[in-house]
Scaffold this active site. Structure first.
Site, short mmCIF file in Angstrom:
data_model
loop_
_atom_site.label_atom_id
_atom_site.label_comp_id
_atom_site.label_asym_id
_atom_site.label_seq_id
_atom_site.Cartn_x
_atom_site.Cartn_y
_atom_site.Cartn_z
N SER A 193 0.79 -1.23 0.00
CA SER A 193 0.00 0.00 0.00
C SER A 193 0.82 1.28 0.00
O SER A 193 0.34 2.31 -0.44
CB SER A 193 -0.98 0.00 1.17
OG SER A 193 -0.32 -0.31 2.37
N HIS A 221 -5.57 -3.34 -2.79
CA HIS A 221 -5.21 -2.37 -3.83
C HIS A 221 -5.15 -2.99 -5.23
O HIS A 221 -4.79 -2.31 -6.19
CB HIS A 221 -3.86 -1.73 -3.50
CG HIS A 221 -3.90 -0.93 -2.23
ND1 HIS A 221 -4.40 0.35 -2.17
CD2 HIS A 221 -3.56 -1.25 -0.97
CE1 HIS A 221 -4.33 0.79 -0.93
NE2 HIS A 221 -3.82 -0.17 -0.17
N LYS A 243 -12.06 0.80 -1.61
CA LYS A 243 -11.04 1.40 -2.47
C LYS A 243 -11.58 1.45 -3.90
O LYS A 243 -12.40 2.29 -4.20
CB LYS A 243 -9.73 0.64 -2.29
CG LYS A 243 -9.16 1.04 -0.92
CD LYS A 243 -8.03 0.25 -0.38
CE LYS A 243 -7.64 0.84 0.97
NZ LYS A 243 -7.06 -0.11 1.90
C1 LIG Z 1 -7.01 -0.22 3.37
C2 LIG Z 1 -6.44 -1.56 3.63
C3 LIG Z 1 -6.99 -2.42 4.57
C4 LIG Z 1 -8.08 -1.96 5.50
O1 LIG Z 1 -9.30 -1.93 4.85
P1 LIG Z 1 -10.44 -1.00 5.45
O2 LIG Z 1 -11.67 -1.48 4.79
O3 LIG Z 1 -10.09 0.39 5.09
O4 LIG Z 1 -10.44 -1.24 6.94
C5 LIG Z 1 -6.48 -3.69 4.69
N1 LIG Z 1 -5.45 -4.10 3.92
C6 LIG Z 1 -4.86 -3.29 3.03
C7 LIG Z 1 -3.72 -3.79 2.21
C8 LIG Z 1 -5.33 -1.99 2.86
O5 LIG Z 1 -4.73 -1.18 2.00
#
Ligand SMILES: *Cc1c(COP(=O)(O)O)cnc(C)c1O
Length: 397
Positions: A193, A221, A243
């Site tokens: 990330s 992602h 996302k």
């Molecule tokens: C954003 C993210 C999460 C957390 O997800 P949320 O729904 O925002 O709690 C978990 N793993 C990765 C790799 C992320 O980028």
């Protein structure tokens, strides 16, 4: 007589004194974090702290968070089903929208079943804790997302930190872990990330198969953006809906037995109120768009290439370094925290919002501007960011 509650009757409590000391140290180290308020939609062109700007720091990679079709689907379901689900899914919170979304996610990922969680954090904590325990070992990339790190710790398994993207490191750790007995899990982000680089999922899958280990991949992602093989190859496939799908929540996809087991044992799922049905409806609409309109990821790839060409054309002597990433996460590594924050501020003054990422989110000395691209960015907006970066860099020199 009870002792007086010092914190409530004036004067700083011991807690506040301790916290204030720590807060002061964060500030002194340029590590103090604040939020900025967005008015209206969180799209590419937005209003932050009262000023219009172009955002390059959202994970809404396909622009679906402000797509009117996604919002309309949520609105229709708000009208028919209200706001809250009122209870956990095992009690009375499981709505037709949730069930349909799970079926559609299973179909999209090519897996037997999918299970909807309230967030990626909840999915990672609940899944790792349910599947692994004290007798087991988890092999985790050192740059894994915080929720995978905490999930592995919560599971109580032996935590084996593998050097970043080092498949040789996994091979050695696997042999070691197996010698000690217990279940072995390989746990990794698909797209990292903060760096934007990708795990070699096919190699990890082959290693897992060879050693009888379980492969857990967090594709937060990657979903809808890049297919690094996680959907087809992970034993436990986890992705978020907040996302690229522009909604909220997360899901785990996999076998019938996996999902039924999580329904019995994943505590962050069992003991948590089901998401609002309208959010599931939004995710369903977003998934339909992803499946029927391949132009968005294509446009995103073109935008990534345009940004990289633009930065490369600026030449040398810049206060940052472009990373070798092919995903929408394009970090510009600055180094120390102070200059990264200064550059981020200088960009905002020029109408471009790019977040500065500092320790402890990234290792000390690797503070960066985390540029993220979206299919919704125009050529002019990308060229504008590159020009503003050149301009702000000249000022900083
Ligand atoms: C954003 C993210 C999460 C957390 O997800 P949320 O729904 O925002 O709690 C978990 N793993 C990765 C790799 C992320 O980028």
């Amino acid at each position: 007589m009870n002792a007086p509650a010092v914190g409530l009757t004036g004067g700083a409590s011991p807690l506040d004194t301790r916290l204030q000391r720590e807060l002061d140290s964060f500030r002194a180290a340029d590590l103090y974090r604040v939020r900025r308020i967005v008015e209206g939609t969180h799209g590419v062109a937005l209003t932050v702290d009262g000023r219009a700007c172009i955002s390059f720091c959202s994970n809404d990679y396909l622009g679906l968070a402000s797509d009117p079709r996604v919002a309309a689907a949520a609105q229709r379901t708000l009208g028919s089903s209200g706001t809250g689900s009122g209870a956990a899914a095992l009690v009375s919170g499981y709505n037709r929208e949730h069930a349909q979304l799970e079926e559609e996610l299973a179909d999209y990922t090519g897996r037997a079943r999918a299970l909807l969680f309230t967030s990626g954090w909840a999915a990672n904590l609940g899944t790792l804790r349910a599947l692994f325990g004290k007798a087991d070992a988890l092999l985790c990339d050192e740059l894994n997302h915080a929720s995978l790190i905490d999930g592995a710790r919560l599971a109580g398994a032996r935590y084996i930190r593998v050097p970043h993207a080092d498949t040789g490191g996994y091979a050695a750790a696997l042999a070691d872990a197996q010698a000690q007995g217990g279940e072995v899990g390989i746990v990794s982000d698909s797209v990292f990330s903060m760096d934007g680089d990708e795990a070699d999922v096919p190699v990890l899958a082959a290693l897992a198969r060879q050693h009888g280990a379980t492969l857990v991949i967090d594709d937060a992602h990657g979903l809808g953006v890049t297919d690094g093989g996680a959907m087809a190859l992970a034993d436990v496939y986890i992705a978020t809906l907040g996302k690229s799908l522009g909604a909220a929540g997360a899901f785990v996809a996999g076998s019938e037995a996996l999902i039924e087991f999580l329904i019995q044992r994943a505590r962050t799922w069992v003991f948590s109120t089901a998401p609002p049905p309208a959010i599931a409806a939004a995710a369903r609409a977003a998934l339909r768009i992803i499946r029927s309109e391949p132009e968005h990821p294509l446009r995103l790839q073109a935008n990534i290439a345009r940004f990289r060409r633009g930065i490369e054309a600026l030449g040398s002597g810049l206060p940052f370094r472009l990373s070798p990433s092919t995903t929408p996460i394009q970090p510009l590594i600055v180094g120390p925290a102070g200059p990264a924050v200064a550059l981020s501020r200088a960009l905002l003054a020029r109408g471009y919002w790019v977040a500065a990422i500092r320790p402890p989110t990234v290792p000390a000395g690797t503070s960066r501007l985390r540029v993220t691209l979206s299919a919704a960015h125009t050529d002019a907006q990308i060229d504008g960011l590159v020009a503003a970066l050149a301009d702000a860099s000249a000022d900083a020199a």
